[in-house]
Design a protein around this motif. Sequence first.
Motif, mmCIF file in Angstrom:
data_model
loop_
_atom_site.group_PDB
_atom_site.id
_atom_site.type_symbol
_atom_site.label_atom_id
_atom_site.label_comp_id
_atom_site.label_asym_id
_atom_site.label_seq_id
_atom_site.Cartn_x
_atom_site.Cartn_y
_atom_site.Cartn_z
ATOM 1 N N MET A 94 5.425 11.953 7.355
ATOM 2 C CA MET A 94 5.105 11.005 6.286
ATOM 3 C C MET A 94 6.344 10.760 5.416
ATOM 4 O O MET A 94 7.069 11.700 5.064
ATOM 5 N N SER A 95 6.552 9.500 5.045
ATOM 6 C CA SER A 95 7.632 9.168 4.108
ATOM 7 C C SER A 95 7.223 9.609 2.699
ATOM 8 O O SER A 95 6.077 10.013 2.476
ATOM 9 N N ALA A 96 8.144 9.483 1.751
ATOM 10 C CA ALA A 96 7.825 9.816 0.358
ATOM 11 C C ALA A 96 6.618 9.016 -0.127
ATOM 12 O O ALA A 96 5.856 9.469 -0.980
ATOM 13 N N ALA A 97 6.426 7.821 0.431
ATOM 14 C CA ALA A 97 5.320 6.944 0.009
ATOM 15 C C ALA A 97 4.077 7.095 0.886
ATOM 16 O O ALA A 97 3.149 6.293 0.807
ATOM 17 N N ASN A 98 4.048 8.145 1.745
ATOM 18 C CA ASN A 98 2.896 8.428 2.617
ATOM 19 C C ASN A 98 2.682 7.415 3.741
ATOM 20 O O ASN A 98 1.539 7.104 4.111
ATOM 21 N N ASN A 99 3.781 6.893 4.267
ATOM 22 C CA ASN A 99 3.718 5.969 5.415
ATOM 23 C C ASN A 99 4.446 6.637 6.589
ATOM 24 O O ASN A 99 5.471 7.281 6.379
ATOM 25 N N PRO A 100 3.954 6.477 7.820
ATOM 26 C CA PRO A 100 4.601 7.186 8.934
ATOM 27 C C PRO A 100 6.062 6.789 9.172
ATOM 28 O O PRO A 100 6.412 5.612 9.145
ATOM 29 N N ILE A 101 6.877 7.801 9.409
ATOM 30 C CA ILE A 101 8.246 7.595 9.894
ATOM 31 C C ILE A 101 8.128 7.744 11.410
ATOM 32 O O ILE A 101 7.639 8.778 11.895
ATOM 33 N N GLN A 102 8.523 6.727 12.160
ATOM 34 C CA GLN A 102 8.207 6.714 13.591
ATOM 35 C C GLN A 102 9.176 5.845 14.390
ATOM 36 O O GLN A 102 9.841 4.971 13.835
ATOM 37 N N ASN A 103 9.213 6.100 15.690
ATOM 38 C CA ASN A 103 10.023 5.271 16.586
ATOM 39 C C ASN A 103 9.362 3.918 16.784
ATOM 40 O O ASN A 103 8.136 3.827 16.874
ATOM 41 N N ILE A 104 10.191 2.884 16.891
ATOM 42 C CA ILE A 104 9.684 1.563 17.282
ATOM 43 C C ILE A 104 10.250 1.277 18.670
ATOM 44 O O ILE A 104 11.467 1.348 18.882
ATOM 45 N N LEU A 117 12.067 5.220 12.333
ATOM 46 C CA LEU A 117 12.210 4.163 11.319
ATOM 47 C C LEU A 117 11.249 4.416 10.152
ATOM 48 O O LEU A 117 10.041 4.544 10.340
ATOM 49 N N ALA A 118 11.823 4.460 8.945
ATOM 50 C CA ALA A 118 10.998 4.624 7.731
ATOM 51 C C ALA A 118 10.929 3.287 7.016
ATOM 52 O O ALA A 118 11.921 2.572 6.931
ATOM 53 N N ASP A 119 9.747 2.942 6.507
ATOM 54 C CA ASP A 119 9.651 1.767 5.637
ATOM 55 C C ASP A 119 10.480 2.068 4.384
ATOM 56 O O ASP A 119 10.507 3.209 3.924
ATOM 57 N N PRO A 120 11.136 1.051 3.803
ATOM 58 C CA PRO A 120 11.955 1.329 2.611
ATOM 59 C C PRO A 120 11.158 1.878 1.419
ATOM 60 O O PRO A 120 11.736 2.537 0.556
ATOM 61 N N GLY A 121 9.861 1.622 1.383
ATOM 62 C CA GLY A 121 9.039 2.195 0.300
ATOM 63 C C GLY A 121 9.407 1.671 -1.082
ATOM 64 O O GLY A 121 9.144 2.338 -2.099
ATOM 65 N N THR A 122 9.968 0.487 -1.102
ATOM 66 C CA THR A 122 10.487 -0.080 -2.360
ATOM 67 C C THR A 122 9.426 -0.117 -3.469
ATOM 68 O O THR A 122 8.331 -0.627 -3.273
ATOM 69 N N GLY A 123 9.773 0.435 -4.610
ATOM 70 C CA GLY A 123 8.887 0.346 -5.782
ATOM 71 C C GLY A 123 7.829 1.419 -5.864
ATOM 72 O O GLY A 123 7.019 1.437 -6.783
ATOM 73 N N ALA A 166 0.829 -1.216 0.000
ATOM 74 C CA ALA A 166 0.000 0.000 0.000
ATOM 75 C C ALA A 166 0.857 1.258 0.000
ATOM 76 O O ALA A 166 0.442 2.301 -0.522
ATOM 77 N N THR A 167 2.035 1.164 0.606
ATOM 78 C CA THR A 167 2.960 2.307 0.555
ATOM 79 C C THR A 167 4.310 1.864 -0.036
ATOM 80 O O THR A 167 5.363 2.375 0.348
ATOM 81 N N ARG A 168 4.230 0.905 -0.958
ATOM 82 C CA ARG A 168 5.397 0.558 -1.778
ATOM 83 C C ARG A 168 4.915 0.599 -3.230
ATOM 84 O O ARG A 168 4.530 1.653 -3.713
ATOM 85 N N ALA A 169 4.869 -0.557 -3.908
ATOM 86 C CA ALA A 169 4.558 -0.549 -5.343
ATOM 87 C C ALA A 169 3.189 0.046 -5.669
ATOM 88 O O ALA A 169 2.985 0.616 -6.738
ATOM 89 N N ALA A 170 2.219 -0.087 -4.744
ATOM 90 C CA ALA A 170 0.866 0.411 -5.036
ATOM 91 C C ALA A 170 0.610 1.790 -4.432
ATOM 92 O O ALA A 170 -0.540 2.218 -4.312
#
Length: 400
Positions: free
Chosen positions: A360-370, A390-396, A142-146
């Motif tokens: 928000m990351s470039a892919a619109n997913n939260p950058i946040q502490n774990i 921590l940001a999701d890699p947002g691959t694709g 949802a916040t990578r390829a799509a």
Amino acid sequence: MAKTTLLDRRTALKVVGGAGAAGLALRAFPTPAIAQGAPVKVGFMLPYTGTYASLAKNIDNAFRQYVSEKGDKLGGRTVEYVTVDDQADPSKATDNMNKLVDRDKVDVVVGTVHSGVQMAMVKIARETGKLMIIPNAGADAATRAACAPNIFRSSFSNWQPCFPMGKVMAEAGHKTAITMTWKYGAGEEQMAAFKEGFTKAGGQIVGELWVPFPEVEFQSFLTQIAEKKPDGVFAFFAGGGAVKFVKDYAAAGLRKSVPLYGPGFLTDGTLQAQGEAADGLKTTLHYADDLNNPADKAFRAAYQKRYSAEPDVYAVQGYDAAALLVIGMDAAKGDITAKDPLYAAIHRAKIDSPRGPITMSAANNPIQNIYLREVKNGKNVYVKVAAEALADPGTGCKMA
Ligand code: PHB
């Protein structure tokens, strides 16, 4: 005017997008979309029944709490809520999403919890351009390829809370682990993320156990764990399933011999029902019960007052979904069709969340502490930051 209301969305978009169509666009949509008086229609698509019912309730509760704290207005307009129970059932997901978009004509969809249901919603959000805020489901794609400019997430990607636990378990001296989860997208992605972190830190996965979703017959799997005796188990279950799993694990006498770990979904919103079976469990998540920052203190006190219940991570995600929408609607001055200012503002949002700061990351997913947490006296107590910002890699992800 009658003709205007009959325009379907795609035709309408063509009209608006046509060369020199600005004036026409205004004439085509004098009311009700831009009228400041009409309520903003928020469509909740959540699993109000079944194993994830408590997750849905807490998301819904805290979203309304946030809007209420802002005077029950979005960009100056009142709010109307429509709800659909998606039952965490992917086979009904397309129909349910279409109900909100086509039948109820909501302005924004807030949903959902289950990754499989989410991916059907993502497809429709991409096709229709409908604004969608995901208040839980971690489906990585949802916040990578799509990914798309109209799709935002206030929660996490499945990768985020699980990857850091690999290092935590390896540092605790565990060399081997068995993974156990429900067999569907979220379980698969979360186990893959843990495996990535654990093997990178020198650990080895010696077994993978898969339970059909949403079944809770765990006995034969627990027998396999007892036989294999790994150094630790990493498991994802949530809601009603997590309550039963943690109790069964303790009842099987495994707690001391094979320590149990997981993403914090295993123990969030479940501790009252799990009782002492959950004592000492260590989990990683983007929230804990005692973060004690000013935003969290205020949020928890207001939630307890309003609902006579303790909030959890799902409530935080619902609360922040509303925060994102308020930021966007304020920037768009209440005009949900003003996509440029609306999306730009949400994308650039910096929220002082109860979980700590998020962007928000470039892919619109939260950058946040774990956070690493440990269950003590019925609370998920903060231990340390397991991964900062921590940001999701947002691959694709390629934004259209
Ligand atoms: C998911 O399906 O993405 C999911 C469901 C419940 C959770 C976490 C993730 O607690």
